[in-house]
Design an enzyme around this catalytic site. Structure first.
Site, PDB file in Angstrom:
ATOM      1  N   ASN A 173       0.801  -1.227   0.000  1.00 50.82           N
ATOM      2  CA  ASN A 173       0.000   0.000   0.000  1.00 50.82           C
ATOM      3  C   ASN A 173       0.831   1.273   0.000  1.00 50.82           C
ATOM      4  O   ASN A 173       0.283   2.371   0.072  1.00 50.82           O
ATOM      5  CB  ASN A 173      -0.951   0.013   1.208  1.00 50.82           C
ATOM      6  CG  ASN A 173      -0.222   0.134   2.537  1.00 50.82           C
ATOM      7  OD1 ASN A 173       0.998   0.100   2.599  1.00 50.82           O
ATOM      8  ND2 ASN A 173      -0.985   0.257   3.608  1.00 50.82           N
ATOM      9  N   LYS A 174       2.169   1.156  -0.057  1.00 53.44           N
ATOM     10  CA  LYS A 174       3.018   2.338   0.021  1.00 53.44           C
ATOM     11  C   LYS A 174       3.016   3.117  -1.297  1.00 53.44           C
ATOM     12  O   LYS A 174       2.421   2.697  -2.281  1.00 53.44           O
ATOM     13  CB  LYS A 174       4.436   1.951   0.414  1.00 53.44           C
ATOM     14  CG  LYS A 174       4.545   1.433   1.843  1.00 53.44           C
ATOM     15  CD  LYS A 174       4.117   2.492   2.852  1.00 53.44           C
ATOM     16  CE  LYS A 174       4.355   2.072   4.288  1.00 53.44           C
ATOM     17  NZ  LYS A 174       3.475   0.978   4.731  1.00 53.44           N
ATOM     18  N   ILE A 175       3.723   4.252  -1.306  1.00 51.30           N
ATOM     19  CA  ILE A 175       3.670   5.161  -2.456  1.00 51.30           C
ATOM     20  C   ILE A 175       4.130   4.468  -3.735  1.00 51.30           C
ATOM     21  O   ILE A 175       3.578   4.672  -4.817  1.00 51.30           O
ATOM     22  CB  ILE A 175       4.480   6.450  -2.163  1.00 51.30           C
ATOM     23  CG1 ILE A 175       4.089   7.564  -3.120  1.00 51.30           C
ATOM     24  CG2 ILE A 175       5.956   6.194  -2.150  1.00 51.30           C
ATOM     25  CD1 ILE A 175       2.801   8.253  -2.779  1.00 51.30           C
TER      26      ILE A 175
END
Length: 377
Positions: A189-191
């Site tokens: 779910n990170k950038i």
């Protein structure tokens, strides 16, 4: 399991990522070594203004290695943001360090005045703080200028938890460029994502070599398997690095989209009585966070439950680490109540890169309807 019609934050992967992973697979480089891994590390160093990046298996591994290479160990006191995900503090326990929880300011970032008080008290008690671990919450970098000054005065090293802030900046300098070392995360779910992964960033070649050595089981550079100290199996695979390369190439695009989500939420929801979208500064707007005050006629938790019933996934702001049962007994003298307030009032809104404007408008409409219902409009 039912798929959420509007999920909180899911990765954006497509044809470019598929082609990159397939090319790496066909090349035969499937182990934790290969050209894509080397290129990914070079790219990470470039975008963060560092001389070195070592890609590892997770953001937690990156934090663990960062502490180890800075000599943080058993009994060392470490000032750490209380408003964070569990991994930040778990890594301290891995090395036997003692967390000193530091509360946050109104933006959710480490409160520098509270940090300074903690450092002064610790020095006076002859148990000085050895390291400071600020967290770039929801993509906004902490105040590293002041934190660095305070750490320097009190002889502490700064280790940046930049897991959420890749692509952000502070004073014109990129996130990840602050501190003696910094840790990134590439969780789903990170950038940007490598499915699972992380990286340690630094500008000292000896530190980078030490990270690389420890992450590959601390194997000595001889033909046979020789080990003189305990190491870790923490290297990132070349296949996942290929995915990360494709994602890194899209970093500017992804950050621009995330910032557009924040602007849209801010323009619509901050006009509601008792509601405010947190200011991201020059952050990457990884997730947009809505603070729900009592004047709104509802509260964050009730709003979250109601939105879920309407097919909109949200999530409370991180529960502060000093409230977690696992950390009972840790130093909590530097708690002001701000983190607890954000936990009560903060709600992370749908922030996926592929979130469509019409879906974002639906999120706003659902919140508006629920607020009107709560106040009896």
């Amino acid at each position: 399991m039912m798929t959420m019609p509007i999920p909180l934050c899911i990765p954006s992967v497509g044809a470019k990522e598929e082609a990159a992973v397939l090319a790496a697979l066909r090349s035969g480089w499937v182990a934790p070594a290969g050209p894509q891994l080397d290129e990914f590390e070079s790219g990470l160093a470039a975008v963060t203004g560092r001389s070195h990046a070592v890609a590892v298996s997770s953001g937690t591994a990156a934090l663990h290695l960062s502490l180890l290479v800075q000599g943080i160990g058993r009994g060392d006191r470490v000032a750490v943001s209380t408003l964070t995900f569990a991994a930040t503090v778990n890594a301290l326990h891995y090395v036997g360090a003692e967390p000193v929880f530091i509360d946050c300011d109104e933006a959710g970032l480490m409160d520098v005045a509270v940090l300074e008080a903690a450092c002064a008290d610790s020095l006076a008690s002859l148990r000085p703080i050895r390291a400071v671990v600020p967290v770039d919450l929801y993509g906004r970098p902490a105040d590293y200028l002041r934190i660095g000054q305070i750490a320097s005065i009190y002889g502490a090293v700064v280790i940046s938890d930049a897991a959420e802030s890749l692509g952000a900046s502070l004073g014109g300098e990129p996130a990840g460029s602050f501190g003696a070392v910094a840790a990134l995360s590439f969780n789903g779910n990170k950038i940007i994502t490598t499915s699972s992964g992380g990286a340690v960033l630094c500008s000292d070649p000896e530190t980078a070599a030490r990270v690389r050595y420890l992450s590959t089981q601390a194997r000595q550079p001889v033909v046979h398997y020789e080990h003189t100290e305990v190491g870790y199996n923490y290297r990132l695979s070349n296949l996942l690095a290929a995915l990360g390369l494709a994602q890194l190439d899209r970093l500017d695009e992804i950050v621009a989209i995330k910032r557009s989500h924040h602007r849209a939420y801010d323009e619509t929801l901050s006009g509601f009585n008792g509601m405010q979208v947190l200011d991201p500064g020059d952050g990457n707007c990884w997730m947009s966070v809505l603070a729900v005050g009592p004047e709104s006629g509802t509260d964050a938790w009730s709003l979250s439950e109601s939105l879920l019933r309407r097919g909109v996934e949200t999530r409370p702001v991180f529960k502060p680490m000093h409230l977690q049962p696992v950390h009972e007994g840790c130093d909590q003298h530097y708690i002001t109540g701000r983190a607890e307030e954000l936990f009560r009032t903060g709600l992370a809104l749908p922030s996926s890169t592929d979130l469509r404007p019409e879906d974002r408008n639906q999120v706003v409409a659902e919140i508006a309807a629920l607020v009107e219902e709560a106040v009896g409009v």
